[in-house]
Design a protein around this motif. Structure first.
Motif, PDB file in Angstrom:
ATOM      1  N   MET A   1       0.851  -1.191   0.000  1.00 48.99           N
ATOM      2  CA  MET A   1       0.000   0.000   0.000  1.00 48.99           C
ATOM      3  C   MET A   1       0.878   1.229   0.000  1.00 48.99           C
ATOM      4  SD  MET A   1      -2.527   2.019   0.403  1.00 48.99           S
ATOM      5  CE  MET A   1      -1.814   3.632   0.463  1.00 48.99           C
ATOM      6  N   CYS A   2       0.650   2.122  -0.933  1.00 47.21           N
ATOM      7  CA  CYS A   2       1.396   3.369  -1.049  1.00 47.21           C
ATOM      8  C   CYS A   2       2.892   3.143  -0.911  1.00 47.21           C
ATOM      9  CB  CYS A   2       0.941   4.415  -0.025  1.00 47.21           C
ATOM     10  SG  CYS A   2       1.654   6.059  -0.344  1.00 47.21           S
ATOM     11  N   GLY A   3       3.434   2.300  -1.798  1.00 45.23           N
ATOM     12  CA  GLY A   3       4.861   2.041  -1.770  1.00 45.23           C
ATOM     13  C   GLY A   3       5.626   2.821  -2.807  1.00 45.23           C
ATOM     14  N   ARG A   4       4.940   3.637  -3.600  1.00 49.48           N
ATOM     15  CA  ARG A   4       5.596   4.510  -4.579  1.00 49.48           C
ATOM     16  C   ARG A   4       4.783   5.785  -4.697  1.00 49.48           C
ATOM     17  NH1 ARG A   4       8.206   1.299  -8.545  1.00 49.48           N
ATOM     18  NH2 ARG A   4       9.212  -0.438  -7.474  1.00 49.48           N
ATOM     19  N   TYR A   5       5.470   6.897  -4.919  1.00 53.38           N
ATOM     20  CA  TYR A   5       4.756   8.134  -5.210  1.00 53.38           C
ATOM     21  C   TYR A   5       5.615   9.044  -6.062  1.00 53.38           C
ATOM     22  CZ  TYR A   5       7.119  10.590  -1.227  1.00 53.38           C
ATOM     23  OH  TYR A   5       8.013  11.171  -0.357  1.00 53.38           O
ATOM     24  N   ALA A   6       5.027  10.136  -6.503  1.00 55.41           N
ATOM     25  CA  ALA A   6       5.720  11.118  -7.343  1.00 55.41           C
ATOM     26  C   ALA A   6       5.681  12.473  -6.667  1.00 55.41           C
ATOM     27  CB  ALA A   6       5.053  11.201  -8.725  1.00 55.41           C
ATOM     28  N   THR A   7       6.770  13.229  -6.798  1.00 55.51           N
ATOM     29  CA  THR A   7       6.799  14.568  -6.218  1.00 55.51           C
ATOM     30  C   THR A   7       7.671  15.497  -7.053  1.00 55.51           C
ATOM     31  OG1 THR A   7       7.374  15.870  -4.252  1.00 55.51           O
ATOM     32  CG2 THR A   7       8.694  13.890  -4.679  1.00 55.51           C
ATOM     33  N   THR A   8       7.168  16.695  -7.252  1.00 54.53           N
ATOM     34  CA  THR A   8       7.961  17.740  -7.916  1.00 54.53           C
ATOM     35  C   THR A   8       8.368  18.809  -6.914  1.00 54.53           C
ATOM     36  OG1 THR A   8       5.912  18.883  -8.541  1.00 54.53           O
ATOM     37  CG2 THR A   8       6.863  17.372 -10.165  1.00 54.53           C
ATOM     38  N   ALA A   9       8.098  18.571  -5.632  1.00 51.07           N
ATOM     39  CA  ALA A   9       8.447  19.549  -4.595  1.00 51.07           C
ATOM     40  C   ALA A   9       9.960  19.613  -4.423  1.00 51.07           C
ATOM     41  CB  ALA A   9       7.792  19.168  -3.272  1.00 51.07           C
ATOM     42  N   ASN A  10      10.460  20.816  -4.133  1.00 51.82           N
ATOM     43  CA  ASN A  10      11.858  20.962  -3.741  1.00 51.82           C
ATOM     44  C   ASN A  10      11.894  21.923  -2.561  1.00 51.82           C
ATOM     45  OD1 ASN A  10      12.086  23.729  -4.757  1.00 51.82           O
ATOM     46  ND2 ASN A  10      12.139  22.804  -6.800  1.00 51.82           N
ATOM     47  N   PRO A  11      12.998  21.953  -1.818  1.00 53.02           N
ATOM     48  CA  PRO A  11      13.028  22.760  -0.597  1.00 53.02           C
ATOM     49  C   PRO A  11      12.688  24.227  -0.804  1.00 53.02           C
ATOM     50  CG  PRO A  11      14.873  21.246  -0.626  1.00 53.02           C
ATOM     51  CD  PRO A  11      14.214  21.129  -1.962  1.00 53.02           C
ATOM     52  N   SER A  12      13.249  24.856  -1.828  1.00 51.85           N
ATOM     53  CA  SER A  12      13.002  26.289  -2.012  1.00 51.85           C
ATOM     54  C   SER A  12      11.539  26.564  -2.314  1.00 51.85           C
ATOM     55  CB  SER A  12      13.895  26.841  -3.124  1.00 51.85           C
ATOM     56  OG  SER A  12      13.614  26.219  -4.359  1.00 51.85           O
ATOM     57  N   ARG A  13      10.898  25.702  -3.066  1.00 52.89           N
ATOM     58  CA  ARG A  13       9.485  25.896  -3.388  1.00 52.89           C
ATOM     59  C   ARG A  13       8.626  25.720  -2.141  1.00 52.89           C
ATOM     60  NH1 ARG A  13       7.465  22.570  -8.411  1.00 52.89           N
ATOM     61  NH2 ARG A  13       9.142  23.838  -9.284  1.00 52.89           N
ATOM     62  N   LEU A  14       8.926  24.703  -1.331  1.00 55.57           N
ATOM     63  CA  LEU A  14       8.149  24.487  -0.117  1.00 55.57           C
ATOM     64  C   LEU A  14       8.365  25.612   0.890  1.00 55.57           C
ATOM     65  CD1 LEU A  14       8.614  20.640   0.405  1.00 55.57           C
ATOM     66  CD2 LEU A  14       6.598  21.836  -0.466  1.00 55.57           C
ATOM     67  N   VAL A  15       9.588  26.113   0.980  1.00 57.93           N
ATOM     68  CA  VAL A  15       9.868  27.236   1.880  1.00 57.93           C
ATOM     69  C   VAL A  15       8.988  28.425   1.523  1.00 57.93           C
ATOM     70  CG1 VAL A  15      11.595  28.996   2.420  1.00 57.93           C
ATOM     71  CG2 VAL A  15      12.203  26.586   2.557  1.00 57.93           C
ATOM     72  N   ALA A  16       8.881  28.722   0.219  1.00 55.38           N
ATOM     73  CA  ALA A  16       8.087  29.861  -0.227  1.00 55.38           C
ATOM     74  C   ALA A  16       6.592  29.614  -0.039  1.00 55.38           C
ATOM     75  CB  ALA A  16       8.392  30.156  -1.694  1.00 55.38           C
ATOM     76  N   GLU A  17       6.129  28.428  -0.369  1.00 56.84           N
ATOM     77  CA  GLU A  17       4.700  28.129  -0.295  1.00 56.84           C
ATOM     78  C   GLU A  17       4.190  28.020   1.137  1.00 56.84           C
ATOM     79  OE1 GLU A  17       3.989  24.582  -2.517  1.00 56.84           O
ATOM     80  OE2 GLU A  17       4.461  25.480  -4.457  1.00 56.84           O
ATOM     81  N   LEU A  18       5.039  27.533   2.039  1.00 58.50           N
ATOM     82  CA  LEU A  18       4.588  27.231   3.394  1.00 58.50           C
ATOM     83  C   LEU A  18       5.138  28.185   4.437  1.00 58.50           C
ATOM     84  CD1 LEU A  18       5.040  23.338   3.306  1.00 58.50           C
ATOM     85  CD2 LEU A  18       3.009  24.668   2.713  1.00 58.50           C
ATOM     86  N   ASP A  19       5.900  29.180   4.003  1.00 63.94           N
ATOM     87  CA  ASP A  19       6.542  30.098   4.951  1.00 63.94           C
ATOM     88  C   ASP A  19       7.320  29.282   5.984  1.00 63.94           C
ATOM     89  OD1 ASP A  19       7.301  32.451   6.181  1.00 63.94           O
ATOM     90  OD2 ASP A  19       5.483  32.576   7.409  1.00 63.94           O
ATOM     91  N   ALA A  20       8.207  28.443   5.488  1.00 63.35           N
ATOM     92  CA  ALA A  20       8.918  27.495   6.329  1.00 63.35           C
ATOM     93  C   ALA A  20      10.417  27.759   6.315  1.00 63.35           C
ATOM     94  CB  ALA A  20       8.631  26.066   5.859  1.00 63.35           C
ATOM     95  N   ILE A  21      11.119  27.082   7.190  1.00 61.08           N
ATOM     96  CA  ILE A  21      12.576  27.170   7.290  1.00 61.08           C
ATOM     97  C   ILE A  21      13.178  25.937   6.622  1.00 61.08           C
ATOM     98  CG2 ILE A  21      14.536  27.238   8.889  1.00 61.08           C
ATOM     99  CD1 ILE A  21      12.568  28.470  10.957  1.00 61.08           C
ATOM    100  N   ASP A  22      14.175  26.156   5.776  1.00 57.93           N
ATOM    101  CA  ASP A  22      14.819  25.042   5.093  1.00 57.93           C
ATOM    102  C   ASP A  22      15.882  24.428   5.998  1.00 57.93           C
ATOM    103  OD1 ASP A  22      15.940  23.208   3.394  1.00 57.93           O
ATOM    104  OD2 ASP A  22      16.649  24.661   1.908  1.00 57.93           O
ATOM    105  N   GLU A  23      15.663  23.189   6.415  1.00 57.65           N
ATOM    106  CA  GLU A  23      16.643  22.473   7.218  1.00 57.65           C
ATOM    107  C   GLU A  23      17.164  21.235   6.499  1.00 57.65           C
ATOM    108  OE1 GLU A  23      15.278  23.752  11.733  1.00 57.65           O
ATOM    109  OE2 GLU A  23      14.970  21.681  11.078  1.00 57.65           O
ATOM    110  N   THR A  24      17.095  21.260   5.172  1.00 63.89           N
ATOM    111  CA  THR A  24      17.533  20.095   4.413  1.00 63.89           C
ATOM    112  C   THR A  24      19.043  20.016   4.277  1.00 63.89           C
ATOM    113  OG1 THR A  24      17.312  21.279   2.298  1.00 63.89           O
ATOM    114  CG2 THR A  24      15.396  20.048   3.086  1.00 63.89           C
ATOM    115  N   GLU A  25      19.736  21.109   4.582  1.00 58.01           N
ATOM    116  CA  GLU A  25      21.202  21.133   4.521  1.00 58.01           C
ATOM    117  C   GLU A  25      21.707  20.676   3.156  1.00 58.01           C
ATOM    118  OE1 GLU A  25      22.654  18.848   7.785  1.00 58.01           O
ATOM    119  OE2 GLU A  25      21.857  20.202   9.290  1.00 58.01           O
ATOM    120  N   THR A  26      21.089  21.214   2.134  1.00 58.09           N
ATOM    121  CA  THR A  26      21.536  20.887   0.787  1.00 58.09           C
ATOM    122  C   THR A  26      22.098  22.123   0.112  1.00 58.09           C
ATOM    123  OG1 THR A  26      20.844  20.109  -1.404  1.00 58.09           O
ATOM    124  CG2 THR A  26      19.207  21.284  -0.107  1.00 58.09           C
ATOM    125  N   GLU A  27      23.130  21.921  -0.690  1.00 55.35           N
ATOM    126  CA  GLU A  27      23.718  23.029  -1.418  1.00 55.35           C
ATOM    127  C   GLU A  27      22.903  23.376  -2.654  1.00 55.35           C
ATOM    128  OE1 GLU A  27      27.718  22.050  -2.312  1.00 55.35           O
ATOM    129  OE2 GLU A  27      28.402  22.044  -0.232  1.00 55.35           O
TER     130      GLU A  27
END
Length: 263
Positions: free
Chosen positions: A1-27
């Motif tokens: 059950m729900c063992g695969r999914y698709a996502t186009t989200a990336n940290p910068s987009r989620l930060v902007a959409e959700l007013d969130a802090i990026d803690e992914t520690e990615t360059e």
């Protein structure tokens, strides 16, 4: 059950959409889409936490990268630096999460959102496609997503694991997707589905200071589920090495033989 999914989200987009802090520690916050996310993959999640070492401040939304497949904090290392072997805990049943040893602590204070564009399920044909004896059943993939293409945020749980034999090692964050009974037209594909979390419930679901309200682990909102549609897609998705937007393309409802390339 729900063992695969698709996502186009990336940290910068989620930060902007959700007013969130990026803690992914990615360059590179513009990470590419993943159209075939599988368990043990590092995935993006949304949590709400206080600043480190504080509980008197207002908690903030934070984007974190976690391993998909929850590892309870009490798990003993299978070998140095390796938490577990075998099937990962990538799903948690909503009706059992509060009592299951692997999930009950996470339900209290470690809940998250798992952003996805949609997820895959497989319909297993009851009849063999290679003859009455010795044949194999066809597994026909379907993709479930919002009809308008908007992002889904699924209820999730998360945990922090540390190898007690290596105290200086980095902690490993992991998550699982909460599942519930499917509703409406989706029941023809599978009897289970990820639990969608409407925006109006995000604050309560992510609240790090209080357990989840019981009703949020109940049946999903019928109006929300009604916006989700299913479409048949190519069996290319069956192989996790295949990845690209072509996996989401609708195919004609095929016979089992056509799906397996036998006709």
């Amino acid at each position: 059950m729900c063992g695969r999914y698709a996502t186009t989200a990336n940290p910068s987009r989620l930060v902007a959409e959700l007013d969130a802090i990026d803690e992914t520690e990615t360059e590179n916050p513009e990470i590419p889409p993943n159209y075939n996310v599988a368990p043990t993959t590092q995935v993006l999640t949304v949590v709400m936490r206080h600043d480190r070492g504080r509980t008197d401040d207002e908690p903030a939304r934070r984007i974190r990268r976690m391993r998909w497949g929850l590892i309870p904090g009490w798990t003993k290392a299978a070998e140095p630096g390796v938490p577990v072997k075998g099937k990962p805990l990538f799903n948690a049943r909503a009706d059992r999460a509060t009592t299951a040893p692997a999930f009950r602590d996470a339900v209290k204070h470690r809940r998250c959102l798992v952003p996805m564009d949609g997820w895959y399920e497989w319909v297993v044909q009851p009849h063999s496609v290679l003859g009455a004896e010795g044949g194999r059943a066809a597994r026909l993939p379907y993709y479930m997503a919002n009809a308008d293409g908007s992002r889904l945020y699924m209820a999730g749980l998360w945990s922090v694991w540390r190898d007690r034999t290596q105290p200086a090692g980095d902690p490993l964050m992991s998550c699982t997707v909460v599942t519930t009974d499917a509703l409406g037209d989706l029941t023809r594909i599978h009897d289970r589905m990820p639990l969608p979390m409407p925006q109006r419930h995000w604050a309560a679901w992510l609240d790090p200071d209080h357990p989840a309200p019981a009703h949020l682990l109940g049946p999903p909102d019928e109006a929300v589920v009604a916006e989700i549609v299913a479409r048949p897609v190519s069996t290319l998705v069956n192989n996790v090495r295949n990845n690209g937007p072509d996996l989401l393309a609708r195919v004609q409802d095929p016979t089992p033989g056509e799906q397996l390339g036998l006709l």
